[in-house]
Design a protein around this motif. Structure first.
Motif, PDB file in Angstrom:
ATOM      1  N   LYS A  39       0.810  -1.222   0.000  1.00 54.43           N
ATOM      2  CA  LYS A  39       0.000   0.000   0.000  1.00 54.43           C
ATOM      3  C   LYS A  39       0.841   1.269   0.000  1.00 54.43           C
ATOM      4  CE  LYS A  39      -3.711  -2.429   0.278  1.00 54.43           C
ATOM      5  NZ  LYS A  39      -4.143  -2.942  -0.982  1.00 54.43           N
ATOM      6  N   GLY A  41       0.772   4.609   1.634  1.00 54.77           N
ATOM      7  CA  GLY A  41       0.150   5.348   2.732  1.00 54.77           C
ATOM      8  C   GLY A  41       0.611   6.788   2.706  1.00 54.77           C
ATOM      9  N   ALA A  49       3.164   1.192   5.578  1.00 57.88           N
ATOM     10  CA  ALA A  49       2.173   0.479   4.757  1.00 57.88           C
ATOM     11  C   ALA A  49       2.809  -0.147   3.515  1.00 57.88           C
ATOM     12  CB  ALA A  49       1.041   1.415   4.339  1.00 57.88           C
ATOM     13  N   CYS A 101      -9.527  -2.214   9.638  1.00 58.39           N
ATOM     14  CA  CYS A 101      -9.856  -1.814   8.258  1.00 58.39           C
ATOM     15  C   CYS A 101      -9.028  -2.595   7.248  1.00 58.39           C
ATOM     16  CB  CYS A 101      -9.691  -0.315   8.065  1.00 58.39           C
ATOM     17  SG  CYS A 101      -7.997   0.249   7.784  1.00 58.39           S
ATOM     18  N   PHE A 103      -6.072  -1.808   5.874  1.00 54.70           N
ATOM     19  CA  PHE A 103      -5.172  -1.065   4.992  1.00 54.70           C
ATOM     20  C   PHE A 103      -3.705  -1.287   5.350  1.00 54.70           C
ATOM     21  CE2 PHE A 103      -2.731   2.572   3.526  1.00 54.70           C
ATOM     22  CZ  PHE A 103      -3.124   2.638   2.202  1.00 54.70           C
ATOM     23  N   CYS A 104      -3.389  -1.273   6.622  1.00 57.51           N
ATOM     24  CA  CYS A 104      -1.990  -1.412   7.051  1.00 57.51           C
ATOM     25  C   CYS A 104      -1.546  -2.866   7.133  1.00 57.51           C
ATOM     26  CB  CYS A 104      -1.773  -0.740   8.401  1.00 57.51           C
ATOM     27  SG  CYS A 104      -2.477  -1.650   9.805  1.00 57.51           S
TER      28      CYS A 104
END
Length: 165
Positions: A39, A41, A49, A101, A103-104
């Motif tokens: 990701k 971030g 991330a 969530c 994302f990380c």
């Protein structure tokens, strides 16, 4: 002018032509190779991330130029599981609610994997928290992440002992 590089990504050799020497490893993975598990971030090396393993070491791929890693062996989150079988660390993240969530989570897992392989995880929660301090979770799932790393460390240490016996 093109810049040829060769990378082994998740066990597969990739020969790549870069048209710009300023392309980051993160952008190469996400935009050219469609490995979007890593990701973007903060894009400043502050959130973790984008963590991947390069030659077994954890790095923030947003800060690394792809061209400077010619010949490197990369492991991204896409290469951690073996087919349908989750890596023990991935299974531990699920078992201990080490994500909210999500994302990380790829960066957290890659950083934890690096921490374990570096022999830095141990069995002390504070040591794990310190070793993972470069990976931020906006949801605050840190307790579950720590528990997951500790459990995976034990499982992996036991499987290593069984193999060497």
């Amino acid at each position: 002018m093109n810049f040829p590089i060769s990378l082994t990504i998740n066990g597969v050799r990739r020969d790549i032509e870069l048209d710009d020497p300023r392309v980051t490893l993160l952008d190469l993975l996400r935009e050219r190779l469609q490995l979007t598990g890593t990701k973007k971030g903060c894009d400043r090396g502050q959130c973790g991330a984008c963590t991947v393993l390069v030659n077994g070491q954890r790095i923030n791929s947003c800060l690394a130029l792809a061209i400077s890693h010619d010949g490197a062996d990369l492991l991204t989150i896409e290469g951690v599981a073996r087919g349908d079988q989750l890596h023990p660390l991935q299974a531990a993240f699920i078992a201990h609610d080490g994500m909210q969530c999500g994302f990380c989570t790829p960066g957290q897992i890659m950083s934890a994997l690096g921490l374990i392989h570096e022999g830095q995880a141990g069995d002390d929660p504070e040591r794990v928290r310190e070793g993972m301090s470069g990976n931020l979770c906006r949801c605050g799932a840190y307790a579950g992440i720590t528990d997951a790393v500790l459990e995976a460390q034990k499982i992996l240490a036991n499987s290593d002992q069984r193999r060497s016996a």
